[in-house]
Motif scaffolding. Structure first.
Motif, PDB file in Angstrom:
ATOM      1  N   MET A  91      11.158 -10.472  34.413  1.00 48.22           N
ATOM      2  CA  MET A  91      12.376 -11.269  34.563  1.00 48.22           C
ATOM      3  C   MET A  91      12.945 -11.892  33.477  1.00 48.22           C
ATOM      4  O   MET A  91      14.241 -11.985  33.393  1.00 48.22           O
ATOM      5  N   ALA A  92      12.207 -11.831  32.251  1.00 51.84           N
ATOM      6  CA  ALA A  92      12.782 -12.397  31.044  1.00 51.84           C
ATOM      7  C   ALA A  92      13.607 -11.384  30.442  1.00 51.84           C
ATOM      8  O   ALA A  92      14.682 -11.674  29.876  1.00 51.84           O
ATOM      9  N   GLN A  93      12.994  -9.939  30.465  1.00 49.12           N
ATOM     10  CA  GLN A  93      13.918  -8.901  30.083  1.00 49.12           C
ATOM     11  C   GLN A  93      15.219  -8.673  30.745  1.00 49.12           C
ATOM     12  O   GLN A  93      16.303  -8.321  30.057  1.00 49.12           O
ATOM     13  N   LYS A  94      15.387  -9.176  32.140  1.00 53.65           N
ATOM     14  CA  LYS A  94      16.541  -9.047  32.890  1.00 53.65           C
ATOM     15  C   LYS A  94      17.417 -10.392  32.840  1.00 53.65           C
ATOM     16  O   LYS A  94      18.497 -10.557  33.271  1.00 53.65           O
ATOM     17  N   HIS A  95      17.093 -11.424  31.737  1.00 55.17           N
ATOM     18  CA  HIS A  95      17.568 -12.485  31.353  1.00 55.17           C
ATOM     19  C   HIS A  95      17.816 -13.514  32.848  1.00 55.17           C
ATOM     20  O   HIS A  95      18.690 -14.203  32.885  1.00 55.17           O
ATOM     21  N   PHE A  96      16.779 -13.334  33.630  1.00 58.20           N
ATOM     22  CA  PHE A  96      16.622 -14.475  34.528  1.00 58.20           C
ATOM     23  C   PHE A  96      16.107 -15.825  33.947  1.00 58.20           C
ATOM     24  O   PHE A  96      16.762 -16.992  34.664  1.00 58.20           O
ATOM     25  N   ILE A  97      15.297 -15.648  33.079  1.00 56.05           N
ATOM     26  CA  ILE A  97      14.864 -16.766  32.345  1.00 56.05           C
ATOM     27  C   ILE A  97      14.820 -16.590  30.841  1.00 56.05           C
ATOM     28  O   ILE A  97      14.930 -15.568  30.460  1.00 56.05           O
ATOM     29  N   HIS A  98      14.941 -17.809  30.114  1.00 54.99           N
ATOM     30  CA  HIS A  98      14.914 -17.585  28.738  1.00 54.99           C
ATOM     31  C   HIS A  98      13.788 -18.811  28.080  1.00 54.99           C
ATOM     32  O   HIS A  98      13.773 -19.694  28.709  1.00 54.99           O
ATOM     33  N   HIS A  99      13.301 -18.570  26.830  1.00 59.60           N
ATOM     34  CA  HIS A  99      12.222 -19.438  26.445  1.00 59.60           C
ATOM     35  C   HIS A  99      13.315 -20.737  25.902  1.00 59.60           C
ATOM     36  O   HIS A  99      14.337 -20.347  25.352  1.00 59.60           O
TER      37      HIS A  99
ATOM     38  N   GLY B  11      29.709 -24.171  30.308  1.00 60.22           N
ATOM     39  CA  GLY B  11      30.979 -24.182  29.649  1.00 60.22           C
ATOM     40  C   GLY B  11      31.484 -22.779  29.211  1.00 60.22           C
ATOM     41  O   GLY B  11      32.584 -22.662  28.640  1.00 60.22           O
ATOM     42  N   CYS B  12      30.873 -21.765  29.544  1.00 66.73           N
ATOM     43  CA  CYS B  12      31.062 -20.340  29.504  1.00 66.73           C
ATOM     44  C   CYS B  12      32.330 -19.831  30.289  1.00 66.73           C
ATOM     45  O   CYS B  12      31.820 -20.269  31.655  1.00 66.73           O
ATOM     46  N   PHE B  13      33.222 -19.219  29.863  1.00 69.72           N
ATOM     47  CA  PHE B  13      34.121 -18.780  30.984  1.00 69.72           C
ATOM     48  C   PHE B  13      34.104 -17.458  31.943  1.00 69.72           C
ATOM     49  O   PHE B  13      34.803 -17.240  32.561  1.00 69.72           O
ATOM     50  N   ASN B  14      32.805 -16.846  31.471  1.00 69.97           N
ATOM     51  CA  ASN B  14      32.310 -15.876  32.317  1.00 69.97           C
ATOM     52  C   ASN B  14      31.307 -16.212  33.320  1.00 69.97           C
ATOM     53  O   ASN B  14      30.504 -15.467  33.922  1.00 69.97           O
ATOM     54  N   PHE B  15      31.202 -17.756  33.421  1.00 71.60           N
ATOM     55  CA  PHE B  15      30.271 -18.238  34.578  1.00 71.60           C
ATOM     56  C   PHE B  15      31.083 -18.819  35.719  1.00 71.60           C
ATOM     57  O   PHE B  15      32.217 -19.845  35.267  1.00 71.60           O
ATOM     58  N   ARG B  16      30.752 -18.644  36.579  1.00 73.12           N
ATOM     59  CA  ARG B  16      31.402 -19.024  37.850  1.00 73.12           C
ATOM     60  C   ARG B  16      30.616 -20.274  38.489  1.00 73.12           C
ATOM     61  O   ARG B  16      29.788 -20.799  37.692  1.00 73.12           O
ATOM     62  N   THR B  17      30.464 -20.442  39.829  1.00 77.31           N
ATOM     63  CA  THR B  17      29.737 -21.461  40.264  1.00 77.31           C
ATOM     64  C   THR B  17      28.227 -20.897  40.230  1.00 77.31           C
ATOM     65  O   THR B  17      27.279 -21.690  40.242  1.00 77.31           O
ATOM     66  N   LEU B  18      27.818 -19.782  40.176  1.00 74.02           N
ATOM     67  CA  LEU B  18      26.452 -19.100  40.051  1.00 74.02           C
ATOM     68  C   LEU B  18      26.515 -18.169  39.248  1.00 74.02           C
ATOM     69  O   LEU B  18      27.393 -17.387  38.656  1.00 74.02           O
ATOM     70  N   THR B  19      25.244 -17.810  38.705  1.00 70.51           N
ATOM     71  CA  THR B  19      24.804 -16.615  37.960  1.00 70.51           C
ATOM     72  C   THR B  19      24.916 -15.433  38.645  1.00 70.51           C
ATOM     73  O   THR B  19      24.982 -15.265  39.840  1.00 70.51           O
ATOM     74  N   ASN B  20      25.244 -14.400  37.914  1.00 66.44           N
ATOM     75  CA  ASN B  20      25.177 -13.039  38.468  1.00 66.44           C
ATOM     76  C   ASN B  20      23.864 -12.364  38.888  1.00 66.44           C
ATOM     77  O   ASN B  20      22.833 -12.294  37.817  1.00 66.44           O
ATOM     78  N   ASP B  21      23.500 -12.345  40.131  1.00 66.85           N
ATOM     79  CA  ASP B  21      22.171 -11.821  40.431  1.00 66.85           C
ATOM     80  C   ASP B  21      21.972 -10.403  40.989  1.00 66.85           C
ATOM     81  O   ASP B  21      20.875 -10.121  41.257  1.00 66.85           O
ATOM     82  N   ASN B  22      23.097  -9.815  40.524  1.00 66.08           N
ATOM     83  CA  ASN B  22      23.110  -8.262  40.905  1.00 66.08           C
ATOM     84  C   ASN B  22      22.410  -7.471  39.919  1.00 66.08           C
ATOM     85  O   ASN B  22      21.806  -8.068  38.768  1.00 66.08           O
TER      86      ASN B  22
ATOM     87  N   ARG C 264      24.011 -10.951  31.618  1.00 70.54           N
ATOM     88  CA  ARG C 264      22.565 -10.514  31.584  1.00 70.54           C
ATOM     89  C   ARG C 264      22.551  -9.120  30.923  1.00 70.54           C
ATOM     90  O   ARG C 264      21.668  -8.451  31.207  1.00 70.54           O
ATOM     91  N   ILE C 265      23.307  -8.999  30.083  1.00 65.93           N
ATOM     92  CA  ILE C 265      23.477  -7.575  29.463  1.00 65.93           C
ATOM     93  C   ILE C 265      22.694  -7.328  28.187  1.00 65.93           C
ATOM     94  O   ILE C 265      22.166  -8.489  27.589  1.00 65.93           O
TER      95      ILE C 265
END
Length: 611
Positions: free
Chosen positions: A344-352, A377-388, A444-445
């Motif tokens: 999950m951390a490697q796929k950037h679902f979570i961060h320390h 504040g990031c313009f590549n974020f909408r109402t939800l994160t990308n879960d694909n 999550r790149i």
């Protein structure tokens, strides 16, 4: 040799003396007006993609508006977007002539009266003209004259009225005979596609372009229709005529118009290729395999603010609690629970919370990506994160490059010299809609998988794409406050890596004085950057006055001087590598003369928009 400045041309804050080499001479650099407008950028060369300038902007920007020679402000009005990333609206349909009659409903009565009377008068003239033609055919007295020098104009003389009827010209009659559609299949950054597009434009032939790098499923359709995906391919209605060679052959032999009459005379049948409608999503997304577990943790973990290392950390949870929750949900052992948490951390679902590790089982605290304090504040974020399922970094870099090249090459978005950009047209385009969607994949790149050249071209392209996105979303900057919002507050969730000084000539800031808009390929990014630097210095980046022994340099060099050399002589030697012809010889001779002085003047920066 001593490089130093003339006295009295700048204030003390803009003048410096730097010992050069081991000699006793010094270098003084000054800034005096040279060009339009004024303004400055930051001096921090290590700025990230999410920071195009730093707080030094406020120290140098003079706050003046830039105007053209006609006095018109070149800045476009800020298109104030919602706090979250907007989805571009489809283009509105043109107002047809029949719709204009609705205007009459709001006209004053006298206006309606005049309109009705003019219509009645026109009908009366036509009726009278028709009756006169009948009289003339019966041998009546109907005066008219054909101009022998212009067989397309006939003049009728009616008492009190003079009517001249002009027949359609050859070009207009040809256009009336064409009822079909030309369809051009292309790809981004393809020289033959660019040549085919240019030939159609020169001939004045309207066409529908299908870029298979933008409309990805159209590549499959092209293979089904023709047997391969090579482009350009040209269809006249549903008939494949071939590629660029066929088009050039017909054009050079004079057969093109004849072929167009023959193949495009009939109305375009349904079997002909057609571009996708605006808003149709032709790209499938795959749900992440861990999403079910992640959603369970989002609901079940104790997420709260905690005091950690004497700092208040918001919306976090304990790593040990997450492992226990995974074990219970999956009914698995501790080893698999920890491995799942690491995935999950490697796929950037979570961060320390402090970025100290990806994931370690122990007394550590983490938070979900959507709870990061910067994310809204990031313009590549909408109402939800990308879960694909995350796409590979190389795929996203390649897709970004193709979309941006399409914007450069498609008609109506960017001028041929790439110095002027129609941001409004881009905002309504298929390409920009798909780019907006692509930016969500950046959340999550995994950038570590990119090669150095892939990374360099990726960040160059992303920076220039972000400038387009920023102008569309918040408007072009005007004044100190707007410059700060534009260059500091417009962010994506990314940080750049290794710096190459040539990048300063590949980054377009959406202004008159910045390098022109271009995008890069990972295969040739170094050569493309060298070309960009040489073109910039050839056009406006440097001027040399031999008699005054003065070098006028772009202010970009001043802002990022540490990237080009430790001393001003080092900077001039670096610049010399990207000069040719007369300027190269002049600068080489000036640097070779160690007995005289050399003055460096930094040009003012024109912050007007590249509209």
């Amino acid at each position: 040799m001593v490089i130093h400045s003339e006295q009295g041309k700048a204030d003390n804050g803009d003048r410096k003396t730097i010992p050069q080499g081991g000699g006793n001479g010094g270098v003084e650099t000054i800034a005096v007006p040279h060009g339009q407008g004024g303004g400055k950028e930051d001096s921090n060369s290590k700025s990230g993609v999410n920071k195009t300038l730093d707080s030094d902007v406020a120290n140098e920007v003079n706050g003046k508006k830039n105007y053209t020679a006609s006095g018109h402000n070149q800045y476009i009005q800020a298109m104030r977007a919602r706090a979250l990333l907007p989805r571009p609206e489809p283009p509105k349909p043109r107002v047809e002539r029949s719709q204009s009659f609705s205007i009459a409903g709001s006209m004053p009565l006298i206006g309606k009266y005049i309109r009705e009377r003019s219509t009645s008068f026109s009908a009366a003239v036509l009726n009278h003209l028709s009756s006169l033609q009948e009289d003339a055919a019966a041998g009546g007295d109907f005066p008219f004259r054909n101009d022998p020098s212009n067989l397309e104009v006939t003049e009728f003389k009616i008492p009190g009225v003079k009517v001249i009827v002009k027949l359609k010209g050859e070009e207009e009659r040809f256009e009336d005979q064409i009822k079909g559609r030309i369809t051009l299949f292309t790809k981004s950054n393809c020289e033959n596609c660019i040549a085919a597009r240019k030939l159609f434009k020169e001939k004045g032939c309207p066409y529908v372009e299908i870029n298979t790098d933008v409309l990805t499923r159209k590549a499959e359709e092209l293979i089904e229709r023709t047997g391969d995906a090579e482009v350009p391919k040209i269809f006249f209605n549903d008939c494949l005529i071939g590629g660029l060679e066929t088009l050039k052959s017909w054009s050079e032999s004079g057969e093109l118009e004849e072929k167009m009459r023959e193949l495009l005379g009939p109305k375009c049948p349904e079997e002909a290729p057609e571009a996708s409608d605006y808003g149709i999503n032709d790209e499938e997304e795959e749900e992440d395999e861990l999403l079910e577990v992640v959603n369970h943790l989002r609901r079940s973990l104790q997420i709260q603010d905690r005091l950690i290392k004497m700092k208040m950390v918001k919306n976090c949870f304990a790593g040990t609690d997450m492992v226990e929750a995974i074990i219970n949900y999956l009914d698995c052992g501790r080893r698999k629970g920890i491995a799942t948490a690491k995935m999950m951390a490697q796929k950037h679902f979570i961060h320390h919370v402090f970025g100290e590790n990806e994931f370690e089982n122990g007394n550590h605290y983490y938070r979900f990506l959507e709870h990061e304090p910067f994310i809204t504040g990031c313009f590549n974020f909408r109402t939800l994160t990308n879960d694909n399922e995350p796409k590979t970094a190389s795929f996203i870099a390649d897709r970004l490059s193709k979309l941006m090249f399409a914007i450069l090459e498609m008609d109506g978005y960017v001028s041929d010299n790439r110095l002027h950009v129609d941001y409004l047209a881009i905002s309504k385009s298929q390409e920009f809609r798909r780019y907006n969607k692509l930016t969500r994949d950046l959340q999550r790149i995994n950038l570590k998988t990119l090669t150095p050249n892939e990374s360099l071209s990726f960040f160059l392209n992303l920076y220039n794409a972000m400038v387009i996105h920023a102008v569309i979303s918040i408007g072009h900057p005007e004044g100190v406050v707007d410059n700060k919002a534009f260059f500091l507050d417009f962010q994506y969730q990314l940080v750049p890596m290794k710096l190459n000084p040539l990048i300063h000539f590949g980054l377009c800031k959406g202004t008159i004085s910045s390098p022109k808009l271009r995008f890069f390929t990972a295969q040739n990014v170094e050569e493309e950057l060298k070309t960009a630097a040489m073109e910039y210095f050839q056009n406006e980046g440097i001027e040399i006055d031999w008699e005054q022994r003065t070098v006028y340099l772009t202010r970009i060099i001043k802002w990022f001087s540490t990237d080009f050399g430790e001393t001003d002589k080092d900077i001039l030697l670096w610049v010399l590598n990207y000069l040719d012809g007369r300027n190269a010889k002049l600068l080489m001779d000036l640097l070779a003369d160690e007995q005289d002085t050399l003055t460096i003047v930094y040009q003012d920066y024109d912050w007007s928009g590249n509209l």
